[in-house]
Design an enzyme around this catalytic site. Sequence first.
Site, PDB file in Angstrom:
ATOM      1  N   GLY A  17       0.820  -1.212   0.000  1.00 42.66           N
ATOM      2  CA  GLY A  17       0.000   0.000   0.000  1.00 42.66           C
ATOM      3  C   GLY A  17       0.846   1.251   0.000  1.00 42.66           C
ATOM      4  O   GLY A  17       0.552   2.206   0.727  1.00 42.66           O
ATOM      5  N   ARG A  42      -1.316  -1.490  -6.228  1.00 43.87           N
ATOM      6  CA  ARG A  42      -1.887  -1.865  -7.525  1.00 43.87           C
ATOM      7  C   ARG A  42      -1.704  -0.782  -8.579  1.00 43.87           C
ATOM      8  O   ARG A  42      -1.642  -1.061  -9.753  1.00 43.87           O
ATOM      9  CB  ARG A  42      -3.379  -2.195  -7.358  1.00 43.87           C
ATOM     10  N   ASP A  64      -1.197  -6.947  -5.773  1.00 41.71           N
ATOM     11  CA  ASP A  64      -2.496  -7.020  -5.106  1.00 41.71           C
ATOM     12  C   ASP A  64      -2.329  -8.019  -3.970  1.00 41.71           C
ATOM     13  O   ASP A  64      -2.106  -9.209  -4.208  1.00 41.71           O
ATOM     14  CB  ASP A  64      -3.579  -7.483  -6.102  1.00 41.71           C
ATOM     15  N   SER A 144      -5.878  -0.261  13.673  1.00 35.34           N
ATOM     16  CA  SER A 144      -6.649   0.987  13.758  1.00 35.34           C
ATOM     17  C   SER A 144      -7.310   1.046  15.133  1.00 35.34           C
ATOM     18  O   SER A 144      -7.572  -0.003  15.751  1.00 35.34           O
ATOM     19  CB  SER A 144      -7.741   0.991  12.688  1.00 35.34           C
ATOM     20  N   TYR A 157     -15.310  -3.185   8.892  1.00 33.96           N
ATOM     21  CA  TYR A 157     -13.977  -2.551   8.914  1.00 33.96           C
ATOM     22  C   TYR A 157     -13.344  -2.728  10.303  1.00 33.96           C
ATOM     23  O   TYR A 157     -12.199  -3.167  10.426  1.00 33.96           O
ATOM     24  CB  TYR A 157     -14.060  -1.066   8.547  1.00 33.96           C
ATOM     25  N   PRO A 187      -3.649   3.671  14.510  1.00 35.86           N
ATOM     26  CA  PRO A 187      -3.951   5.106  14.446  1.00 35.86           C
ATOM     27  C   PRO A 187      -5.439   5.398  14.510  1.00 35.86           C
ATOM     28  O   PRO A 187      -6.281   4.582  14.121  1.00 35.86           O
ATOM     29  CB  PRO A 187      -3.414   5.530  13.069  1.00 35.86           C
ATOM     30  N   THR A 192      -5.866  11.024   4.643  1.00 36.96           N
ATOM     31  CA  THR A 192      -5.187  10.429   3.488  1.00 36.96           C
ATOM     32  C   THR A 192      -6.285  10.238   2.433  1.00 36.96           C
ATOM     33  O   THR A 192      -7.319  10.895   2.492  1.00 36.96           O
ATOM     34  CB  THR A 192      -4.580   9.062   3.860  1.00 36.96           C
ATOM     35  N   PHE A 194      -7.986   7.643   2.496  1.00 40.66           N
ATOM     36  CA  PHE A 194      -8.813   6.653   3.186  1.00 40.66           C
ATOM     37  C   PHE A 194     -10.312   6.954   3.072  1.00 40.66           C
ATOM     38  O   PHE A 194     -11.110   6.085   2.695  1.00 40.66           O
ATOM     39  CB  PHE A 194      -8.379   6.608   4.659  1.00 40.66           C
TER      40      PHE A 194
HETATM   41  P1  NDP Z   1      -4.959   5.232   1.501  1.00 37.15           P
HETATM   42  O1  NDP Z   1      -6.258   4.967   0.852  1.00 37.15           O
HETATM   43  O2  NDP Z   1      -4.324   6.566   1.302  1.00 37.15           O
HETATM   44  O3  NDP Z   1      -3.906   4.091   1.103  1.00 37.15           O
HETATM   45  C1  NDP Z   1      -4.278   2.735   1.062  1.00 37.15           C
HETATM   46  C2  NDP Z   1      -3.226   1.936   0.336  1.00 37.15           C
HETATM   47  O4  NDP Z   1      -3.624   0.549   0.334  1.00 37.15           O
HETATM   48  C3  NDP Z   1      -3.042   2.356  -1.104  1.00 37.15           C
HETATM   49  O5  NDP Z   1      -1.670   2.442  -1.389  1.00 37.15           O
HETATM   50  C4  NDP Z   1      -3.683   1.223  -1.893  1.00 37.15           C
HETATM   51  O6  NDP Z   1      -2.968   1.017  -3.103  1.00 37.15           O
HETATM   52  C5  NDP Z   1      -3.436   0.033  -0.962  1.00 37.15           C
HETATM   53  N1  NDP Z   1      -4.327  -1.092  -1.251  1.00 37.15           N
HETATM   54  C6  NDP Z   1      -5.675  -1.155  -1.115  1.00 37.15           C
HETATM   55  N2  NDP Z   1      -6.125  -2.357  -1.536  1.00 37.15           N
HETATM   56  C7  NDP Z   1      -5.030  -3.061  -1.936  1.00 37.15           C
HETATM   57  C8  NDP Z   1      -4.830  -4.361  -2.475  1.00 37.15           C
HETATM   58  N3  NDP Z   1      -5.848  -5.199  -2.709  1.00 37.15           N
HETATM   59  N4  NDP Z   1      -3.566  -4.762  -2.778  1.00 37.15           N
HETATM   60  C9  NDP Z   1      -2.531  -3.928  -2.554  1.00 37.15           C
HETATM   61  N5  NDP Z   1      -2.640  -2.685  -2.066  1.00 37.15           N
HETATM   62  C10 NDP Z   1      -3.881  -2.253  -1.764  1.00 37.15           C
HETATM   63  O7  NDP Z   1      -5.207   4.975   3.061  1.00 37.15           O
HETATM   64  P2  NDP Z   1      -4.223   5.060   4.343  1.00 37.15           P
HETATM   65  O8  NDP Z   1      -2.837   5.313   3.950  1.00 37.15           O
HETATM   66  O9  NDP Z   1      -4.892   5.956   5.308  1.00 37.15           O
HETATM   67  O10 NDP Z   1      -4.400   3.568   4.893  1.00 37.15           O
HETATM   68  C11 NDP Z   1      -3.330   2.666   5.051  1.00 37.15           C
HETATM   69  C12 NDP Z   1      -3.708   1.657   6.123  1.00 37.15           C
HETATM   70  O11 NDP Z   1      -3.924   2.346   7.345  1.00 37.15           O
HETATM   71  C13 NDP Z   1      -4.999   0.876   5.854  1.00 37.15           C
HETATM   72  O12 NDP Z   1      -4.808  -0.453   6.288  1.00 37.15           O
HETATM   73  C14 NDP Z   1      -6.025   1.596   6.727  1.00 37.15           C
HETATM   74  O13 NDP Z   1      -7.087   0.744   7.103  1.00 37.15           O
HETATM   75  C15 NDP Z   1      -5.174   1.983   7.905  1.00 37.15           C
HETATM   76  N6  NDP Z   1      -5.643   3.080   8.741  1.00 37.15           N
HETATM   77  C16 NDP Z   1      -5.976   4.309   8.199  1.00 37.15           C
HETATM   78  C17 NDP Z   1      -6.384   5.332   9.019  1.00 37.15           C
HETATM   79  C18 NDP Z   1      -6.802   6.669   8.491  1.00 37.15           C
HETATM   80  O14 NDP Z   1      -7.570   7.385   9.178  1.00 37.15           O
HETATM   81  N7  NDP Z   1      -6.322   7.101   7.333  1.00 37.15           N
HETATM   82  C19 NDP Z   1      -6.434   5.159  10.485  1.00 37.15           C
HETATM   83  C20 NDP Z   1      -6.070   3.833  10.931  1.00 37.15           C
HETATM   84  C21 NDP Z   1      -5.666   2.870  10.083  1.00 37.15           C
HETATM   85  P3  NDP Z   1      -3.617   0.648  -4.515  1.00 37.15           P
HETATM   86  O15 NDP Z   1      -5.017   1.163  -4.545  1.00 37.15           O
HETATM   87  O16 NDP Z   1      -2.705   1.326  -5.503  1.00 37.15           O
HETATM   88  O17 NDP Z   1      -3.504  -0.840  -4.575  1.00 37.15           O
HETATM   89  C1  8X3 Z   2      -9.387   4.471  10.288  1.00 33.44           C
HETATM   90  C2  8X3 Z   2      -9.778   5.301  11.468  1.00 33.44           C
HETATM   91  O1  8X3 Z   2     -11.707   6.021  12.942  1.00 33.44           O
HETATM   92  O2  8X3 Z   2     -12.094   5.983  10.533  1.00 33.44           O
HETATM   93  O3  8X3 Z   2      -8.988   3.219  10.684  1.00 33.44           O
HETATM   94  O4  8X3 Z   2     -11.951   3.929  11.752  1.00 33.44           O
HETATM   95  S1  8X3 Z   2     -11.450   5.287  11.678  1.00 33.44           S
END
Ligand code: NDP
Ligand code: 8X3
Length: 257
Positions: A17, A42, A64, A144, A157, A187, A192, A194
């Site tokens: 990711g 991806r 993936d 998370s 989720y 976190p 992001t 997200f």
């Molecule tokens: P983003 O959406 O900015 O990044 C998510 C990343 O995951 C992208 O690089 C995407 O790449 C990759 N991804 C998704 N599906 C796949 C797949 N099937 N295979 C490979 N890569 C994949 O979100 P964040 O950086 O915020 O999230 C990163 C992690 O942190 C996640 O696990 C999220 O649940 C977690 N998180 C996020 C929080 C937030 O508030 N932002 C808080 C707590 C946890 P691509 O689409 O190019 O494959």
């Molecule tokens: C992402 C943070 O609070 O949206 O894991 O679930 S929250």
Amino acid sequence: MAYPALDPKTFTVLITGATSGFGDALARRYVAEGARVIATGRRVDRLEALKADLGDALHVAPLDVRELSSIEDLLNGLPEGFRDINVVIANAGLALGLGPAQEVDIADWRTMIETNVMGLANTVRATLPGMIARGGGHVVTMGSVAGDYPYPGGNVYGGTKAFVKQFALALRSDVQGTNVRVTNIEPGMVETEFSLIRFKGDEDKASSVYEGVTGMTADDVAETVFWATTLPRHVNVNRLQVMAVQQAFGPFDVKRV
Ligand code: NDP
Ligand code: 8X3
């Protein structure tokens, strides 16, 4: 007696990711500190842009995480200088939707489970034997606060992130004696892509999540991961929960009649 912090120049870091958010920030942080980084995701155009920015210290590979064989192929095809992975950051993941369980599209649940649960397990399963054979390493899983605290619409989720937490803790028992460390980073809200993904491209809904909040940034998360992985090798951070100061806890919801 003080033990030395680990030198990031000795790190070969695999990040899932890395095309956005935390993964992108992590890739930049580790390369800046002298590590070699394998960035995956991806979206190939994003990987190529990252490569153009970070140069020779970065190897990029489309991946993936839902396909175990793709991760194994990636590991088997690594160029010299990137083969001895000693830090794995299983970060790829997503939330889809925020509706109540009785109304959601079951396909969204399946995608979250396949990515956040199986994708993360695949990443760990494929990379652990190599690290153990090389005498140690560090697995960082991206959990998370949603894995601990329920909220409306968090259903699957949150369930996937509770899995990640428990999986990471159990993993510590499995790798006991192998010199592999395991850390689950947990976190709260971080701006992001997200929420844009969660709300399927609805920019207004996504940006409203962060309105009026000085939220954490992807760089803040990268800092916590960097800190945990560079601690002296006898120290293991099991779980690390981090939140924006402006995010805290609410009361139980009591439905009065
Ligand atoms: P983003 O959406 O900015 O990044 C998510 C990343 O995951 C992208 O690089 C995407 O790449 C990759 N991804 C998704 N599906 C796949 C797949 N099937 N295979 C490979 N890569 C994949 O979100 P964040 O950086 O915020 O999230 C990163 C992690 O942190 C996640 O696990 C999220 O649940 C977690 N998180 C996020 C929080 C937030 O508030 N932002 C808080 C707590 C946890 P691509 O689409 O190019 O494959
Ligand atoms: C992402 C943070 O609070 O949206 O894991 O679930 S929250």
